[in-house]
Design an enzyme around this catalytic site. Structure first.
Site, short mmCIF file in Angstrom:
data_model
loop_
_atom_site.label_atom_id
_atom_site.label_comp_id
_atom_site.label_asym_id
_atom_site.label_seq_id
_atom_site.Cartn_x
_atom_site.Cartn_y
_atom_site.Cartn_z
N GLU A 189 -21.68 6.63 -40.21
CA GLU A 189 -22.24 5.96 -41.14
C GLU A 189 -21.97 6.81 -42.57
O GLU A 189 -21.62 6.14 -43.72
CB GLU A 189 -23.57 5.56 -41.18
CG GLU A 189 -23.93 4.52 -39.92
CD GLU A 189 -25.11 4.47 -39.50
OE1 GLU A 189 -25.86 3.17 -39.81
OE2 GLU A 189 -25.78 5.23 -38.76
N SER B 225 -34.24 6.73 -33.18
CA SER B 225 -35.11 6.11 -34.13
C SER B 225 -36.53 6.33 -34.06
O SER B 225 -36.92 6.72 -32.88
CB SER B 225 -34.84 4.62 -34.12
OG SER B 225 -36.12 3.90 -34.38
N HIS C 58 -7.97 -9.28 -37.59
CA HIS C 58 -9.25 -10.16 -37.98
C HIS C 58 -10.49 -9.84 -37.21
O HIS C 58 -11.46 -10.66 -37.21
CB HIS C 58 -9.17 -11.59 -38.04
CG HIS C 58 -7.65 -12.10 -38.57
ND1 HIS C 58 -7.83 -12.55 -39.87
CD2 HIS C 58 -6.57 -12.24 -38.05
CE1 HIS C 58 -6.27 -12.82 -40.06
NE2 HIS C 58 -5.70 -12.53 -39.08
N LYS D 39 -32.98 3.29 -29.10
CA LYS D 39 -31.85 3.51 -30.31
C LYS D 39 -31.15 4.94 -30.34
O LYS D 39 -31.87 5.93 -30.05
CB LYS D 39 -32.30 3.23 -31.50
CG LYS D 39 -32.55 1.76 -31.64
CD LYS D 39 -32.46 1.15 -33.00
CE LYS D 39 -31.01 0.83 -33.38
NZ LYS D 39 -31.20 0.59 -34.98
#
Ligand code: ARG
Length: 474
Positions: free
Chosen positions: A297, A284, A163, A290
């Site tokens: 992704e 970024s 979970h 970042k």
């Protein structure tokens, strides 16, 4: 008065200035995508012509001319001097028309005892088989990368999750080997698919076979197939091999996507388990701190395309009567798209796994958090104090509640407090409350103990060596 041509123009709209023929051509032609099959088409024709000559169906002279013409076309296509024409519909007719230009009427003999129906089934099978062999090799490289990283981290502890909540400590090597099992199954699906598609369609002709004395075993052998297909109707109407390619690709993509998602989670500053190399991440444009896991992704996202490709072809095939229908021309783009996408995903993931910088300390810290050794305490009560597991579970629950209240780990609870929960607890219990001991104790077959993980790694190394020879027909 309006001429018939003008009337049709108005009906079909401005885009198709030359009337309904242009619309028909646009919907009918497949050359835009099936030119990808040129090498398979020419290979198939060379084998077919050789067989026609050997069986006396065409003369040796004609075969020589046909073969010479086909080889010329092959080099024209490969050097970019070949002009593909939409009017000629598909790769088969483009090649044949050029052959006629090159060698004259003998070109017309090539299509004896065959149809575009068995021809396209042949070309596409050959292409899918080669792609499956590429995927097999790519999976081999991915598996090697995983096993190497797993060996490095056979004893590095991390939290195991259910979970997505900390459940029990495991080793990072064990977690990586879970993916080895998954991609290993993918690879065996690839090999099964090759095994099943390894039959030659050529000679089934339009659907009923042919009256010419063809030798289908000869063409099967020349084209590297195990044997010819057995039913001419099935041969021209079957696209199972394409569906199998798409379904195994979809399953493999889903595996890649789950891993990509874990990499996304692990590489957040909040987890900090891994750091991606610069080659597989981006910065970024506005937030200087970042580092984004773009490759992971995109692997996660591209799974959607492959799943879509599978659904597209399943939908094309459902409800088609036997044998060939033009619907089946829609099989190719889905397969080409899935193949290109999967090849890229596998290459990117292999690079990422090899490059991943692992933060063992962060994993270790997290492994001890969240009372992850509670099950070990319960197991200890069963083993050392003879409690039934349910009772041990209850006592452990009280210990967790107490530790939570004190804001400390289970291993920091004083012995008196543990004995107040159950008097049979001795200080021997502290040996199982550490993460390292918890992990080391899980020696069941397939368990997370480093000794067991290393055993599985040894077995996989042997298996990968055995599987290293390319998947081919047996
Ligand atoms: N371009 C066609 C395809 O991809 C080739 C087969 C055409 N056969 C036919 N009977 N029209 O399926």
């Amino acid at each position: 008065m309006m001429s018939e041509d003008q009337a049709s123009n108005r009906m079909w709209g401005g885009r198709f200035a030359s009337g309904p023929d242009a619309v028909m051509e646009a919907i009918n032609a497949s050359i835009g995508f099936d030119k990808k099959l040129y090498a398979q088409d020419i290979r198939g024709s060379l084998a077919h012509a050789a067989m026609l000559a050997k069986t006396g169906i065409i003369s040796a002279d004609d075969e020589k001319n046909i073969a010479h013409g086909l080889n010329t076309i092959l080099s024209e296509i490969e050097t970019g001097s070949f002009t593909f024409s939409t009017r000629l519909e598909d790769i088969h007719m483009n090649v044949e028309a050029r052959l006629a230009e090159l060698i004259g009427p003998a070109a017309g003999r090539l299509h004896t005892a065959r149809s575009r129906n068995d021809q396209v089934a042949l070309d596409f099978r050959l292409w899918v088989k080669e792609e499956l062999q590429r995927v097999d090799a790519a999976l081999g490289r991915l598996l090697e990368a995983f096993v190497a990283r797993a060996e490095e981290h056979a004893a590095s502890v991390m939290p195991g999750f259910t979970h997505l909540q900390s459940a029990q400590p495991v080793t990072f090597g064990h977690h990586l080997m879970a993916y080895v099992e998954m991609f290993g199954r993918d690879r065996s699906r690839v090999r099964d698919a090759i095994e099943r598609l390894d039959e030659s369609p050529i000679g089934a002709a339009a659907l009923a076979g042919t009256g010419f004395p063809v030798d289908r075993h000869m063409t099967a052998k020349a084209l590297g197939f195990r044997e010819p297909t057995r039913n001419s109707i099935d041969t021209v109407s079957d696209r199972d091999f394409a569906l199998e390619f798409l379904s195994l690709s979809a399953i493999c993509a889903v595996h890649l996507s789950r891993l990509a998602e874990e990499i996304v989670i692990w590489s957040t500053p909040q987890f900090g388990f891994v750091r991606l190399s610069d080659s597989f991440s981006t910065g970024s444009s506005i937030m200087p701190q970042k580092k984004n896991p773009d490759a992971a992704e995109l692997i996660r996202a591209k799974t959607g395309r492959i799943n879509g490709d599978l659904i597209a072809l399943l939908t094309v095939m459902k409800g088609l009567p036997l044998a060939y229908s033009k619907d089946m021309q829609e099989d190719k783009e889905a397969v080409f798209d899935a193949a290109e996408t999967l090849d890229l995903m596998l290459a990117a993931m292999t690079g990422m796994i090899g490059d991943l910088v692992v933060n063992k300390d962060a994993m270790k810290r997290a492994a001890g958090a969240g009372f992850s050794t509670a099950t070990d305490l319960a197991d200890w009560l069963v083993r050392e104090a003879g409690l039934p597991f349910r009772e041990a579970h209850h006592a452990t629950g009280r210990a967790v509640a107490l530790a939570e209240e004190r804001k400390c780990g289970l291993e920091k609870l004083p012995l008196e407090d543990l004995q107040a929960i159950n008097p049979s607890i001795t200080d021997g219990v502290y040996s199982v409350l550490s993460v390292a001991n918890s992990v080391r104790s899980r020696t069941s077959y397939g368990g997370t103990a480093p000794s067991e993980v290393r055993r599985q790694i040894r077995a996989w190394k042997k298996r990968l060596k055995r599987d290293a020879s390319p998947a081919k027909n047996r």
